[in-house]
Motif scaffolding. Structure first.
Motif, mmCIF file in Angstrom:
data_model
loop_
_atom_site.group_PDB
_atom_site.id
_atom_site.type_symbol
_atom_site.label_atom_id
_atom_site.label_comp_id
_atom_site.label_asym_id
_atom_site.label_seq_id
_atom_site.Cartn_x
_atom_site.Cartn_y
_atom_site.Cartn_z
ATOM 1 N N ARG A 59 0.834 -1.210 0.000
ATOM 2 C CA ARG A 59 0.000 0.000 0.000
ATOM 3 C C ARG A 59 0.868 1.259 0.000
ATOM 4 O O ARG A 59 0.606 2.203 -0.768
ATOM 5 N N LYS A 60 1.896 1.262 0.827
ATOM 6 C CA LYS A 60 2.790 2.419 0.908
ATOM 7 C C LYS A 60 3.487 2.669 -0.427
ATOM 8 O O LYS A 60 3.575 3.817 -0.902
ATOM 9 N N ARG A 63 0.897 3.929 -3.056
ATOM 10 C CA ARG A 63 0.471 5.307 -2.788
ATOM 11 C C ARG A 63 1.565 6.291 -3.170
ATOM 12 O O ARG A 63 1.295 7.415 -3.585
ATOM 13 N N ARG A 64 2.809 5.853 -3.031
ATOM 14 C CA ARG A 64 3.936 6.691 -3.430
ATOM 15 C C ARG A 64 3.892 6.967 -4.932
ATOM 16 O O ARG A 64 4.355 7.990 -5.405
ATOM 17 N N HIS A 67 -1.360 5.913 -6.497
ATOM 18 C CA HIS A 67 -2.558 5.075 -6.551
ATOM 19 C C HIS A 67 -3.415 5.225 -5.297
ATOM 20 O O HIS A 67 -2.890 5.207 -4.186
ATOM 21 N N PRO A 68 -4.734 5.289 -5.443
ATOM 22 C CA PRO A 68 -5.618 5.104 -4.292
ATOM 23 C C PRO A 68 -5.596 3.614 -3.939
ATOM 24 O O PRO A 68 -5.798 2.773 -4.817
#
Length: 254
Positions: A59-60, A63-64, A67-68
């Motif tokens: 996820r991290k 998101r970087r 992306h949602p």
């Protein structure tokens, strides 16, 4: 029959027409098991804890890249099969990714089996794929009769998302191995394989399941709980998703 109707309603919720724009593509990450379902256990290490840690790192990384991203679970909770894929539908995700860890069925082979494998939904005669799918399916399919199981999976095997899921699996497996082998040269490539994983059935978008390694293998288990190794896996998955979206966009633009 109620189970069958539930899964078919999930399956046909969306038309599957989603934007391939990688900057807007929503990704849902499913950390397998959770709560009373520990998954594989070896050396006092639990699969459910490992895959949640990796899911958060993926996820991290995503998101970087803009992306949602949403997790099906962010703590130690158990979700039923339908709940996991409904989250992907509610979030209108373009990609559904389920993360798991493997284990040898035979203690004599604990140190022989290792490696990273990526699966997409498909029936398979391969004994290894069937065995792994049966283990991962055990908890989420509890209480589902055999006829319902067959109807559920047969309803999607010829769907358009199977082809896209296969492409996604290839891109993620390739990028994971590239990242991991950069620092861990002996990582084994378990390949991209078809398998009847029911957690992938209800998702109305490209969906894959990653087995990040074998907890039953002493050396691999130690690595899997190291932050650097988890980061290599996570960055590889994120890179693979980016590659898939870029390739998808090229196909549409042609």
């Amino acid at each position: 029959m109620r189970t069958v109707l539930l899964f078919l309603s999930i399956l046909f919720t969306l038309t599957g027409c989603v934007s391939p724009d990688r900057s807007k593509a929503v990704v849902v990450i499913d950390a397998g098991h959770g709560g009373h379902d520990s998954g594989a256990i070896s050396g006092e290490k639990l699969e459910k804890n490992l895959v949640l840690s990796i899911a958060k790192k993926v996820r991290k990384a995503l998101r970087r890249n803009g992306h949602p991203v949403y997790l099906t679970r962010s703590g130690d909770s158990f979700l039923k099969l339908g709940q996991r894929t409904r989250i992907a539908d509610r979030k209108e995700a373009m990609i559904f990714l389920s993360i798991h860890a493997n284990a040898s069925p035979n203690p004599k082979k604990n140190e022989l089996l290792s490696g990273v494998e990526t699966y997409y939904l498909q029936k398979s005669r391969d004994a290894r794929s069937q065995r792994i799918a049966e283990r991962e399916n055990a908890a989420v399919l509890m209480g589902t009769d055999e006829l319902s199981k067959d109807v559920i999976i047969d309803s999607v095997l010829n769907g358009p998302k199977i082809v896209e899921s296969h492409k996604l699996a290839i891109d993620i497996q390739r990028e994971m191995l590239k990242r991991m082998k950069g620092e861990y040269h002996d990582v084994k490539d378990g390949g991209v394989r078809p398998g009847p994983f029911y957690v992938l059935v209800g998702a109305s978008r490209p969906s894959i399941l990653v087995e990040v390694g074998y907890l039953s293998n002493t050396k691999e288990r130690q690595r899997l709980f190291e932050s650097d190794y988890q980061n290599a896996i996570a960055k590889g998955i994120a890179s693979g998703i980016g590659r898939y979206l870029d390739n998808r966009k090229k196909e549409i633009d042609i």
